[in-house]
Write an enzyme that holds these catalytic residues in place. Sequence first.
Site, PDB file in Angstrom:
ATOM      1  N   TYR A  72      15.039   5.747 -14.945  1.00  0.00           N
ATOM      2  CA  TYR A  72      15.048   5.115 -16.264  1.00  0.00           C
ATOM      3  C   TYR A  72      16.108   5.731 -17.165  1.00  0.00           C
ATOM      4  O   TYR A  72      16.434   5.174 -18.209  1.00  0.00           O
ATOM      5  CB  TYR A  72      13.669   5.240 -16.904  1.00  0.00           C
ATOM      6  N   ARG A 120       2.138   2.046 -14.564  1.00  0.00           N
ATOM      7  CA  ARG A 120       1.040   1.082 -14.551  1.00  0.00           C
ATOM      8  C   ARG A 120       0.775   0.550 -15.945  1.00  0.00           C
ATOM      9  O   ARG A 120       0.367  -0.600 -16.110  1.00  0.00           O
ATOM     10  CB  ARG A 120      -0.200   1.725 -13.928  1.00  0.00           C
ATOM     11  N   LYS A 150      -5.402   3.951  -4.429  1.00  0.00           N
ATOM     12  CA  LYS A 150      -4.508   3.424  -3.395  1.00  0.00           C
ATOM     13  C   LYS A 150      -4.349   4.387  -2.224  1.00  0.00           C
ATOM     14  O   LYS A 150      -3.370   4.323  -1.478  1.00  0.00           O
ATOM     15  CB  LYS A 150      -3.144   3.098  -4.022  1.00  0.00           C
ATOM     16  N   LYS A 196       9.202   8.456  -2.808  1.00  0.00           N
ATOM     17  CA  LYS A 196       8.633   8.223  -4.136  1.00  0.00           C
ATOM     18  C   LYS A 196       7.289   8.940  -4.233  1.00  0.00           C
ATOM     19  O   LYS A 196       6.459   8.786  -3.341  1.00  0.00           O
ATOM     20  CB  LYS A 196       8.455   6.726  -4.367  1.00  0.00           C
ATOM     21  N   LYS A 223       6.026   6.706   0.343  1.00  0.00           N
ATOM     22  CA  LYS A 223       5.492   6.536  -1.010  1.00  0.00           C
ATOM     23  C   LYS A 223       4.116   7.193  -1.067  1.00  0.00           C
ATOM     24  O   LYS A 223       3.196   6.806  -0.338  1.00  0.00           O
ATOM     25  CB  LYS A 223       5.388   5.056  -1.374  1.00  0.00           C
TER      26      LYS A 223
END
Length: 332
Positions: free
Chosen positions: A321, A212, A225, A256, A202
């Site tokens: 999605y 987010r 991050k 990802k 990731k």
Amino acid sequence: MIPIQPPFPVSRPRRMRGSAALRDLAQEHRLSVKDLIWPIFITDVPGADVEIASMPGVVRRTLDGAVRAAEEAAELGIPAICLFPFTDPALKTDLCEEAWNPDNFYNRVIRAIKARVPEVAIMTDVALDPYNANGHDGLVRDGIILNDETVEALVKMSLAQAEAGADILGPSDMMDGRIGAIRSATEAAGFKDITIMSYAAKYASAFYGPFRDAVGASGALKGDKKTYQMNPGNSDEAIRLVARDLAEGADMVMVKPGMPYLDICRRVKDAFGAPTFAYQVSGEYAMLMAAANNGWVKGEAVMLESLMAFRRAGCDGVLTYFAPETARVLRG
């Protein structure tokens, strides 16, 4: 493989592209509804169950809405859904205790779906950011994201989700050692058949922005991050991390984001032959939808082409999605 191809005109590759029947016979990769996992956003925050502005066509769902989505998945033949929560800010704390509350909204949704549509597999998100006042995937002390203390919290979160009826645990946090710890804990607790799809590679990506927004983390995140998610410039590191997570007990692995990292998907599949998935993340979805809605590209065509790219790169499945729309198109 060494291809044998005589010179032109004995060899005319266009022969195999001359008709729909011949193109079908020669097609190397196919896209099926069985390759899809549908991510959905859930909330019990009043007024939050609306379309997400940066993700046209994607909504946050109440408990009843989540159950209806699972019923829709079953009707369309989509084998799995993945749940992501929009959490009441009042429940977000520095210690993230709500994450492993057995009766939190997330776990109630799992139970409701399994009671109504048991045949649809439920994948969970195992990370603390939906419950963290700091917006991070791990516990924070003096601006440092703590690894070992976070892993202990993730184990408790995983056990609560397993008890609620989850089929696939999806650790998305990128802490070191969490797969082994979760596997040991679930085995000891009697959840011997629960599967783990590790977010093994990731990346610290700019493509996560709309997600987010969807989970209400955009304003909460303090800093970035990059100390736990991967450097986008690294490829060999992804192979090392996938190897580690498989050795610790992951059943499946994920790359990802998706389309910007197809080279990683291919390397992972070639190196390990393990079930390999990619997440077509919110930024990828938003870009394709924006282009389609502006008439710059043909929406259905680029949707299918983008998903075929994952299959061609070696992925066994894709979190997208576009899952329900793709399923309807594939069904004709």
